[in-house]
Write a protein that holds these residues in place. Structure first.
Motif, PDB file in Angstrom:
ATOM      1  N   GLU A  22       0.831  -1.203   0.000  1.00  0.00           N
ATOM      2  CA  GLU A  22       0.000   0.000   0.000  1.00  0.00           C
ATOM      3  C   GLU A  22       0.866   1.254   0.000  1.00  0.00           C
ATOM      4  N   ALA A  23       1.929   1.244   0.796  1.00  0.00           N
ATOM      5  CA  ALA A  23       2.827   2.399   0.841  1.00  0.00           C
ATOM      6  C   ALA A  23       3.489   2.627  -0.510  1.00  0.00           C
ATOM      7  N   MET A  24       3.858   1.545  -1.181  1.00  0.00           N
ATOM      8  CA  MET A  24       4.482   1.660  -2.499  1.00  0.00           C
ATOM      9  C   MET A  24       3.496   2.212  -3.519  1.00  0.00           C
ATOM     10  N   SER A  25       2.281   1.656  -3.535  1.00  0.00           N
ATOM     11  CA  SER A  25       1.301   2.073  -4.548  1.00  0.00           C
ATOM     12  C   SER A  25       0.815   3.495  -4.332  1.00  0.00           C
ATOM     13  N   SER A  26       0.807   3.947  -3.068  1.00  0.00           N
ATOM     14  CA  SER A  26       0.349   5.300  -2.754  1.00  0.00           C
ATOM     15  C   SER A  26       1.492   6.300  -2.672  1.00  0.00           C
ATOM     16  N   ARG A  27       2.708   5.852  -2.964  1.00  0.00           N
ATOM     17  CA  ARG A  27       3.903   6.702  -2.967  1.00  0.00           C
ATOM     18  C   ARG A  27       4.102   7.389  -1.617  1.00  0.00           C
ATOM     19  N   LEU A  28       3.963   6.579  -0.553  1.00  0.00           N
ATOM     20  CA  LEU A  28       4.213   7.084   0.787  1.00  0.00           C
ATOM     21  C   LEU A  28       5.697   6.990   1.105  1.00  0.00           C
ATOM     22  N   SER A  29       6.098   7.579   2.225  1.00  0.00           N
ATOM     23  CA  SER A  29       7.515   7.587   2.585  1.00  0.00           C
ATOM     24  C   SER A  29       7.943   6.355   3.356  1.00  0.00           C
ATOM     25  N   GLY A  30       6.975   5.631   3.934  1.00  0.00           N
ATOM     26  CA  GLY A  30       7.348   4.449   4.688  1.00  0.00           C
ATOM     27  C   GLY A  30       6.186   3.867   5.455  1.00  0.00           C
ATOM     28  N   VAL A  31       6.508   2.891   6.304  1.00  0.00           N
ATOM     29  CA  VAL A  31       5.510   2.224   7.120  1.00  0.00           C
ATOM     30  C   VAL A  31       5.993   2.179   8.565  1.00  0.00           C
ATOM     31  N   GLU A  60      10.962 -10.848   4.867  1.00  0.00           N
ATOM     32  CA  GLU A  60      10.931 -10.592   3.431  1.00  0.00           C
ATOM     33  C   GLU A  60      10.205  -9.282   3.124  1.00  0.00           C
ATOM     34  N   ALA A  61       9.159  -8.981   3.919  1.00  0.00           N
ATOM     35  CA  ALA A  61       8.433  -7.725   3.727  1.00  0.00           C
ATOM     36  C   ALA A  61       9.291  -6.543   4.151  1.00  0.00           C
ATOM     37  N   ALA A  62      10.047  -6.729   5.229  1.00  0.00           N
ATOM     38  CA  ALA A  62      10.960  -5.673   5.664  1.00  0.00           C
ATOM     39  C   ALA A  62      12.009  -5.411   4.593  1.00  0.00           C
ATOM     40  N   ALA A  63      12.508  -6.473   3.980  1.00  0.00           N
ATOM     41  CA  ALA A  63      13.494  -6.328   2.905  1.00  0.00           C
ATOM     42  C   ALA A  63      12.876  -5.643   1.694  1.00  0.00           C
ATOM     43  N   LEU A  64      11.595  -5.966   1.400  1.00  0.00           N
ATOM     44  CA  LEU A  64      10.897  -5.334   0.272  1.00  0.00           C
ATOM     45  C   LEU A  64      10.760  -3.835   0.508  1.00  0.00           C
ATOM     46  N   ALA A  65      10.442  -3.453   1.749  1.00  0.00           N
ATOM     47  CA  ALA A  65      10.314  -2.032   2.078  1.00  0.00           C
ATOM     48  C   ALA A  65      11.634  -1.310   1.841  1.00  0.00           C
ATOM     49  N   ASN A  81      12.708  -0.805  -1.799  1.00  0.00           N
ATOM     50  CA  ASN A  81      11.919   0.181  -2.542  1.00  0.00           C
ATOM     51  C   ASN A  81      12.014   1.579  -1.940  1.00  0.00           C
ATOM     52  N   GLY A  82      13.011   1.763  -1.095  1.00  0.00           N
ATOM     53  CA  GLY A  82      13.277   3.093  -0.552  1.00  0.00           C
ATOM     54  C   GLY A  82      12.319   3.553   0.522  1.00  0.00           C
ATOM     55  N   LEU A  83      11.559   2.633   1.107  1.00  0.00           N
ATOM     56  CA  LEU A  83      10.627   3.003   2.160  1.00  0.00           C
ATOM     57  C   LEU A  83      11.325   2.963   3.524  1.00  0.00           C
ATOM     58  N   LYS A  84      11.025   3.937   4.366  1.00  0.00           N
ATOM     59  CA  LYS A  84      11.492   3.916   5.739  1.00  0.00           C
ATOM     60  C   LYS A  84      10.637   2.935   6.536  1.00  0.00           C
ATOM     61  N   LEU A  85      11.279   2.124   7.366  1.00  0.00           N
ATOM     62  CA  LEU A  85      10.569   1.175   8.209  1.00  0.00           C
ATOM     63  C   LEU A  85      10.805   1.544   9.665  1.00  0.00           C
ATOM     64  N   GLN A 100      16.611  -5.010  15.599  1.00  0.00           N
ATOM     65  CA  GLN A 100      15.841  -4.352  14.550  1.00  0.00           C
ATOM     66  C   GLN A 100      16.741  -3.494  13.657  1.00  0.00           C
ATOM     67  N   GLN A 101      17.731  -2.867  14.279  1.00  0.00           N
ATOM     68  CA  GLN A 101      18.681  -2.081  13.493  1.00  0.00           C
ATOM     69  C   GLN A 101      19.375  -2.957  12.463  1.00  0.00           C
ATOM     70  N   GLN A 102      19.710  -4.183  12.847  1.00  0.00           N
ATOM     71  CA  GLN A 102      20.335  -5.123  11.917  1.00  0.00           C
ATOM     72  C   GLN A 102      19.371  -5.529  10.801  1.00  0.00           C
ATOM     73  N   LEU A 103      18.062  -5.516  11.119  1.00  0.00           N
ATOM     74  CA  LEU A 103      17.054  -5.866  10.121  1.00  0.00           C
ATOM     75  C   LEU A 103      16.717  -4.691   9.201  1.00  0.00           C
ATOM     76  N   GLY A 104      17.320  -3.526   9.465  1.00  0.00           N
ATOM     77  CA  GLY A 104      17.100  -2.372   8.604  1.00  0.00           C
ATOM     78  C   GLY A 104      16.031  -1.415   9.074  1.00  0.00           C
ATOM     79  N   VAL A 105      15.580  -1.561  10.334  1.00  0.00           N
ATOM     80  CA  VAL A 105      14.589  -0.638  10.872  1.00  0.00           C
ATOM     81  C   VAL A 105      15.237   0.725  11.098  1.00  0.00           C
ATOM     82  N   ALA A 106      14.587   1.776  10.591  1.00  0.00           N
ATOM     83  CA  ALA A 106      15.187   3.112  10.612  1.00  0.00           C
ATOM     84  C   ALA A 106      14.948   3.858  11.911  1.00  0.00           C
ATOM     85  N   GLY A 107      13.903   3.502  12.665  1.00  0.00           N
ATOM     86  CA  GLY A 107      13.604   4.219  13.898  1.00  0.00           C
ATOM     87  C   GLY A 107      12.599   3.460  14.726  1.00  0.00           C
TER      88      GLY A 107
END
Length: 297
Positions: free
Chosen positions: A222-231, A243-248, A251-255, A271-278
């Motif tokens: 939904e975030a990708m299709s609506s051109r949001l900044s993240g989830v 896999e969903a976290a990796a997809l985010a 595609n340049g989405l903040k998680l 979570q930091q190792q998994l790519g969580v931004a905040g």
């Protein structure tokens, strides 16, 4: 003073179109055993703020706000306490915290009246960023919020943000919008491009008629299709669906994540190792101390 870069709070809109800070779906006041309940949308701004002022002063118990509060301590201890109190069922809020089965009068270490969004802009330092969660008190069996209701809430909030950003040096304040309602996120994104918009999701922990709210994968799509900044998702979601976290991320989405587990320094580091931004946390100072100690070790 606590070290926070952002403060996150929920905003709803009164019946006369004033954005106010309020988390719960309803405002409950009066007798804790049989409180009067009404939606923020059914109150004027004056009525809403009067309830807050009366609760803070303690002068009028008949109009004092009541609510169910979260238990302190572990989930297991909270469940045991409710069982001992004879609760028929265990109730939790949207992030899994166990609530008291009985309503209690509003009581804080430092009581104050309930603020409007405009008052928050005026009273807090401009270098403190705002994460404004647009709260929609709509039922879970309503799959899609009507455009009329979305516009009733979104337009006044955007008007306040736009107006306050031009006053008193407010242009330096960073603002991020978020909402559990994908229609609200789409409307915020369509109406402006200055402030990022994030889609909030429980990752499917809580049932909803809208399938976009039922998994981390659906939230990312939904975030990708609506051109949001993240989830922004429940903190257990990245582990349950890496896999969903990796997809985010791909595609340049903040998680970002929220939840009780974020008070654990070990889990935040994972979570930091998994790519969580905040992460959104309640015990910020405790978490900072734990992370500092972990880094030193």
């Amino acid at each position: 003073a606590s070290g926070a870069a952002f403060v996150e709070f929920d905003v709803q809109v009164t019946g006369d179109g004033v954005p106010v800070v309020w988390h719960d779906d309803l405002v409950e006041y009066g007798d804790p055993a049989n409180p009067t309940r009404c939606a923020v949308a059914d109150l004027t701004a004056v009525e809403f703020q009067a309830l807050g002022a009366l609760s803070a002063s303690g002068k009028c118990q008949q109009l004092s706000v009541v609510r169910k509060f979260r238990h302190a301590g572990s989930t297991a201890a909270a469940v045991a306490a409710e069982a001992e109190a004879g609760a028929a069922s265990i109730q939790t809020n949207e992030i899994g915290e166990v609530l008291t089965s009985q309503h209690r009068r509003w009581c804080c270490e430092a009581d104050d009246s309930f603020p409007t969004l405009q008052q928050l802009f005026a009273s807090l330092p401009a270098n403190l960023a705002f994460n404004i969660e647009v709260k929609m008190a709509t039922p879970h069996d309503l799959a899609v919020t009507s455009a009329t209701e979305v516009n009733r809430v979104v337009k006044p909030i955007l008007d306040v943000v736009s107006r306050c950003s031009r006053c008193n040096g407010g242009s330096s304040r960073q603002v991020v919008f978020s909402s559990f309602d994908p229609e609200v996120c789409r409307a915020l994104r369509a109406a402006q491009h200055q402030h990022p918009v994030l889609f909030l999701s429980t990752g499917g922990r809580d049932w909803h008629a809208d399938p976009r709210r039922m998994s981390l994968t659906a939230a990312v799509e939904e975030a990708m299709s609506s051109r949001l900044s993240g989830v922004v998702v429940d903190s257990g979601a990245p582990m349950a669906a890496p896999e969903a976290a990796a997809l985010a991320r791909s595609n340049g989405l903040k998680l970002l994540t929220y939840g009780l587990e974020n008070d654990s320094a070990d889990w935040v580091l994972k979570q930091q190792q998994l790519g969580v931004a905040g992460v959104i946390v309640d015990d910020l100072q405790g978490l900072i101390a734990a992370l500092t100690a972990a880094n030193k070790g």
